[in-house]
Design an enzyme around this catalytic site. Structure first.
Site, mmCIF file in Angstrom:
data_model
loop_
_atom_site.group_PDB
_atom_site.id
_atom_site.type_symbol
_atom_site.label_atom_id
_atom_site.label_comp_id
_atom_site.label_asym_id
_atom_site.label_seq_id
_atom_site.Cartn_x
_atom_site.Cartn_y
_atom_site.Cartn_z
ATOM 1 N N HIS A 348 0.298 -1.434 -0.299
ATOM 2 C CA HIS A 348 -0.060 -0.104 0.063
ATOM 3 C C HIS A 348 0.610 1.647 -0.167
ATOM 4 O O HIS A 348 -0.016 2.041 0.128
ATOM 5 C CB HIS A 348 -0.923 0.244 1.210
ATOM 6 C CG HIS A 348 -1.851 -0.167 0.950
ATOM 7 N ND1 HIS A 348 -3.689 -0.486 0.591
ATOM 8 C CD2 HIS A 348 -2.569 -2.352 1.810
ATOM 9 C CE1 HIS A 348 -4.169 -1.270 0.608
ATOM 10 N NE2 HIS A 348 -3.613 -3.124 1.160
ATOM 11 N N LYS A 527 -9.579 13.654 4.010
ATOM 12 C CA LYS A 527 -9.038 11.943 4.142
ATOM 13 C C LYS A 527 -8.236 12.733 5.071
ATOM 14 O O LYS A 527 -7.911 13.929 5.827
ATOM 15 C CB LYS A 527 -7.488 12.548 2.927
ATOM 16 C CG LYS A 527 -7.192 14.103 2.449
ATOM 17 C CD LYS A 527 -6.703 13.909 0.886
ATOM 18 C CE LYS A 527 -7.232 14.032 0.174
ATOM 19 N NZ LYS A 527 -7.606 12.497 -0.596
ATOM 20 N N ARG A 528 -6.976 11.709 5.846
ATOM 21 C CA ARG A 528 -6.499 12.181 6.743
ATOM 22 C C ARG A 528 -4.936 12.923 6.380
ATOM 23 O O ARG A 528 -4.601 13.242 4.960
ATOM 24 C CB ARG A 528 -5.186 10.617 6.904
ATOM 25 C CG ARG A 528 -5.934 9.377 7.330
ATOM 26 C CD ARG A 528 -6.385 9.744 9.074
ATOM 27 N NE ARG A 528 -5.754 9.330 9.979
ATOM 28 C CZ ARG A 528 -4.983 8.943 10.541
ATOM 29 N NH1 ARG A 528 -5.912 7.934 10.942
ATOM 30 N NH2 ARG A 528 -4.310 9.241 11.473
ATOM 31 N N LYS A 533 -0.372 14.521 0.817
ATOM 32 C CA LYS A 533 -1.578 14.925 0.858
ATOM 33 C C LYS A 533 -2.366 15.703 -0.100
ATOM 34 O O LYS A 533 -2.625 16.577 -0.418
ATOM 35 C CB LYS A 533 -2.286 14.131 1.339
ATOM 36 C CG LYS A 533 -2.716 12.749 1.505
ATOM 37 C CD LYS A 533 -4.007 12.740 2.783
ATOM 38 C CE LYS A 533 -3.748 11.018 2.430
ATOM 39 N NZ LYS A 533 -4.623 10.078 1.833
ATOM 40 N N THR A 635 -8.943 6.433 -2.431
ATOM 41 C CA THR A 635 -10.328 6.023 -3.102
ATOM 42 C C THR A 635 -11.499 6.835 -2.986
ATOM 43 O O THR A 635 -12.777 6.315 -3.287
ATOM 44 C CB THR A 635 -10.643 3.892 -2.079
ATOM 45 O OG1 THR A 635 -10.339 5.069 -0.318
ATOM 46 C CG2 THR A 635 -10.151 3.152 -2.216
ATOM 47 N N LYS A 639 -14.768 7.907 -5.488
ATOM 48 C CA LYS A 639 -16.209 8.049 -4.700
ATOM 49 C C LYS A 639 -17.006 9.309 -5.283
ATOM 50 O O LYS A 639 -17.920 9.295 -5.562
ATOM 51 C CB LYS A 639 -15.783 8.067 -2.983
ATOM 52 C CG LYS A 639 -15.420 6.354 -1.902
ATOM 53 C CD LYS A 639 -15.249 6.956 -0.710
ATOM 54 C CE LYS A 639 -14.367 6.001 0.278
ATOM 55 N NZ LYS A 639 -13.839 6.660 1.249
HETATM 56 C C1 LIG Z 1 -12.721 6.855 1.728
HETATM 57 C C2 LIG Z 1 -12.067 6.986 2.280
HETATM 58 C C3 LIG Z 1 -10.999 6.794 2.643
HETATM 59 C C4 LIG Z 1 -9.824 7.052 2.121
HETATM 60 O O1 LIG Z 1 -9.764 8.236 1.713
HETATM 61 P P1 LIG Z 1 -8.209 9.000 0.350
HETATM 62 O O2 LIG Z 1 -9.137 10.147 -0.032
HETATM 63 O O3 LIG Z 1 -8.126 8.172 -0.663
HETATM 64 O O4 LIG Z 1 -7.317 9.264 1.732
HETATM 65 C C5 LIG Z 1 -10.153 7.509 4.196
HETATM 66 N N1 LIG Z 1 -11.595 7.188 4.982
HETATM 67 C C6 LIG Z 1 -12.562 7.462 4.927
HETATM 68 C C7 LIG Z 1 -13.363 7.652 6.448
HETATM 69 C C8 LIG Z 1 -12.818 7.060 4.198
HETATM 70 O O5 LIG Z 1 -14.520 6.668 3.504
#
Ligand SMILES: *Cc1c(COP(=O)(O)O)cnc(C)c1O
Length: 790
Positions: A348, A527-528, A533, A635, A639
């Site tokens: 990952h 996101k985190r 990022k 991911t 979405k």
């Molecule tokens: C989808 C999701 C992530 C991953 O987000 P990225 O933008 O790909 O880092 C992290 N936390 C939650 C709660 C998510 O639903």
């Protein structure tokens, strides 16, 4: 089933399972009663699936993951069983608000971010496809911490989702294993015998995971650590009450908390214990189940596929060899071969600081037999590949990536770009030796949660336009394309988005007291928080835009709402500073009477799955702005595209594939490519040069440096500014101009609302490939050699 049946079941559970009279029931009682009534409908398909798997002799998939970020389960189960309207009607004249009931469920945050959410989407897809599978993980007493802000600073509070009874799990007292740590290895006999000096019990808790239309259900089995003996009666009788409770406390520590960081190696013995604890119990369960039907352990790969989600369960290699060789008596070579035939590993991250390494000394003291076996695996690999310098042990450390590679028959990356980089960088040498081992499986997300249930307005429109076959065949969304020319469809699509935005605006007003205009562009980065990022790139651009509006307030600016959400690891000082900075900037900008018509900033606390489900359907613009080469896949990006947001993003992770599919003209690309990033780092003073070339950037950095947003504490962001002017490893400065200019193109594009809607609809219509059903079929065909039992 009618709503009357469901209501009767619910009332029965309320009365007889919880001992509550409907007149005195709280919202939580209703939620629990509904959950059990729904759960009752999962149990039969669940048993059927198990019976079919045994009867058909099907291969089983075991997904080992330290994290499962599953979120709430009730609505998901209701939607998968097709009971949404029924359940709503069941509450119709009870005077109980159905939405409130759903939102009463705690959000199970047994993961940090993308990696854990991927595991959760995979569970949903495995059940939808009818692939016999188990998820295996840890039943953390405390999931990811709850985040709040005090004066703009992140404050962490423990998450206690398990303090209340959990509606979905079944305790399995009969499925328990004793797991050892430490001690010594007795090599005096014919076989080596490991004699641990510390034992804990791993106790199983099962959650059924039902797929679309209830056709199949798999099991998520989570392990909880318990003491071998409840307490020390002798100490208790002596009056030493604390001492008497000590063994229990010590044992339970192992499943007490989720580590709040999956991107840096934790130099903690407890973390290694957690990893071994859940991996060893899962493998024992797997071998036990296999031996209940078969007796030739060498043939295990025909019936068993074990996927390692990152290196956290990497100890599975040596542990499975130990079980087969030391305990079951297979020759070492046969044991190793059988283990490799079962195991495969998902990588990952390529970031060196995030690749797990354990000191040999720690490994040898906690897992002495495993350390010996790792040496033997390493030597066997060296012997089979003479003259090659690639080892799993180096400089007194065990490299878990290399170990996983050696013990896996397939190794996969999570996007095309990431898999390519894996072959060129971290695993270059191993890839030369084993050229067929690395494969790509681009991540995906489950359309049941991330479109059907979280975006009912858009889902209804899609159903009305092309029928509901898309739910488990997401590429059928492409059938929408021919309707996009139709004004009526475009308007309905826009109205679905507008309605989600109004709902989010209401939520922001009620929770944060901030007014946002639903007609403004909703620009979202959730996101985190991590330097790669680049939330700081986003806030610098926001500052620059704010300054531009201030200087020319009468121009016709495109109104925007910048929305942020995300947690920082508690020990990640820089990330916490970024949060504080965004909050400081938000306070000042939102109060600026000149600019606030055009620009608002909102940082929503406690990002989790439930908040993501609320935000993503309301997004116009998705921020996917990582330094190219750093985000393995992402991911969140999928979405958003699926829900009709346009992306502003770099050529990183799955952004590359999203752009290819939705079309370059429907994606706002900016920034350097991965090779350009590598080259740029070798340019002396790259940050300084970029700052000198961009007055907007120079001013924005100057603002945070001069304390414009922190009158009370002008020094607060000196170190962020220093980092940007100096090392700037993630090349925020070098990508700034490209990003700023692209954002102005975004502004212009948003002004032509009909064209924007068309692009947004095309994003939805062309995102079907990013279903985790497609990803799981890829794993089944290329890695697991497993088939659907439906
Ligand atoms: C989808 C999701 C992530 C991953 O987000 P990225 O933008 O790909 O880092 C992290 N936390 C939650 C709660 C998510 O639903």
């Amino acid at each position: 089933m009618t709503h009357a049946d469901l209501r009767a079941d619910m009332l029965r559970h309320l009365t007889y399972s919880f001992g509550k009279d409907p007149e005195h029931a709280h919202i939580r009682d209703w939620r629990m009663a509904l959950s059990l009534a729904v759960r009752d409908r999962i149990v039969d398909p669940w048993f059927d699936a198990t019976r079919k798997t045994y009867a058909g002799g099907h291969k089983r998939v075991y997904y080992l993951s330290m994290e499962f970020l599953i979120g709430r389960l009730l609505e998901d189960a209701i939607v998968n069983l097709g009971l949404l309207e029924t359940a709503r009607d069941a509450f119709a004249d009870l005077g109980v608000d159905f939405t409130e009931v759903l939102e009463n469920e705690p959000d199970a945050a047994l993961g940090n971010g993308g990696l854990g959410r991927l595991a959760a989407c995979f569970l949903d897809s495995l059940s939808t496809i009818g692939c016999p599978a188990y998820g295996y993980g840890i039943r953390y007493e405390h999931g990811l911490f709850r985040q709040s802000f005090v004066d703009g600073r992140q404050v962490e509070e423990p998450e206690d989702w398990l303090l209340q009874p959990h509606a979905w799990e079944f305790q399995r007292p009969e499925a328990a294993f004793e797991i050892g740590f430490g001690g010594s290895v007795d090599e005096s006999g014919r076989r080596a015998v490991w004699r641990p000096d510390e034992m804990v019990v791993a106790a199983a808790y099962d959650t059924p995971i039902v797929g679309w239309q209830g056709r199949w259900a798999n099991t998520l089995r989570l392990w909880s650590a318990k003491p071998v003996r409840a307490f020390d009666l002798e100490s208790f009788n002596r009056g030493d009450y604390v001492g008497a409770a000590a063994p229990e406390a010590l044992a339970r520590t192992i499943s007490r908390v989720l580590y709040p960081d999956d991107t840096t190696e934790q130099g903690k013995a407890l973390r290694l214990k957690q990893e071994y604890f859940f991996t060893a119990s899962s493998l024992r369960d797997v071998v036990r189940r296999y031996l209940s039907e078969h007796d030739d352990l060498r043939a295990m790969p025909e019936k068993v596929a074990i996927q390692l989600n990152d290196t956290h369960p990497a100890i599975a290699g040596p542990e499975l060899v130990r079980l087969l060789h030391d305990e079951k008596g297979l020759p070492f070579e046969d044991a190793e071969q059988a283990a490799r035939g079962c195991l495969s590993y998902t990588n990952h991250t390529l970031m060196p600081e995030a690749l797990e390494r354990w000191p040999e000394e720690l490994m040898a003291s906690l897992l002495p037999r495993h350390m010996q076996l790792i040496e033997r695996i390493d030597q066997a690999h060296a012997k089979a590949n003479p003259g090659r310098k690639v080892t799993a042990i180096e400089d007194g450390e065990v490299k878990m990536g290399e170990l996983s590679f050696m013990m896996a028959h397939k190794v996969n990356g999570v996007s095309a770009l990431h898999t390519g980089l894996m072959k060129e960088t971290v695993f270059a040498e191993l890839n030369r030796l084993h050229p067929d081992r690395i494969v790509n499986q681009t991540n995906g997300v489950t359309p049941r949660r991330w479109l059907l249930s979280s975006n009912p307005g858009l889902s209804r429109l899609i159903d009305d336009t092309i029928g509901n076959g898309w739910v488990d065949d997401l590429e059928r969304l492409s059938e929408l394309e021919s309707h996009i020319e139709d004004n009526g469809f475009r308007e309905a699509f826009a109205e679905a988005k507008a309605s989600n935005k109004r709902e989010l605006a209401r939520f922001v007003r009620e929770t944060e007291g901030v007014e946002i205009d639903p007609d403004a562009m909703f620009d979202i980065q959730i996101k985190r928080i991590h330097e790669y990022k680049r939330q700081h790139l986003n806030i610098l651009e926001t500052i620059a835009y704010w300054r531009a509006i201030q200087e020319n307030p009468d121009r016709d600016w495109t109104p925007r709402v910048k929305i942020f959400a995300g947690k920082a690891a508690p020990g990640y000082v820089f990330a916490k500073k970024i949060i504080h900075l965004v909050n400081d900037v938000a306070r000042m900008v939102n109060d600026d009477p000149v600019t606030s018509r055009f620009l608002k900033i909102v940082y929503l606390p406690n990002y989790n799955v439930s908040l993501a489900e609320r935000l993503i359907p309301a997004a116009d613009l998705s921020e996917q702005i990582s330094t190219a080469g750093k985000e393995a896949s992402g991911t969140g990006n999928m979405k958003f595209a699926l829900n009709g947001a346009l992306t502003i993003g770099t050529l990183d992770g799955a952004n590359v594939e999203i752009r290819e599919r939705v079309g370059a003209e429907n994606f706002f690309l900016f920034g350097m490519t991965a090779p350009e990033v590598v080259a740029r780092r070798t340019v002396a003073n790259h940050a300084e040069k970029a700052i000198a070339e961009s007055p907007e950037l120079a001013r924005a950095i100057g603002d945070i440096e001069d304390g414009v947003f922190t009158m009370d504490d002008p020094e607060r962001y000196r170190d962020i500014a220093q980092n940007l002017r100096g090392a700037d490893y993630f090349l925020v400065c070098s990508d700034f101009s490209s990003y700023y200019d692209k954002q102005r193109e975004v502004d212009a594009a948003y002004r032509n609302r009909d064209e924007w809607n068309q692009k947004a609809a095309l994003n939805t219509a062309r995102s079907g490939w990013f279903s985790s059903d497609r990803t799981i079929r890829g794993y089944m065909n290329d890695i697991w050699m497993a088939r659907s039992a439906l």
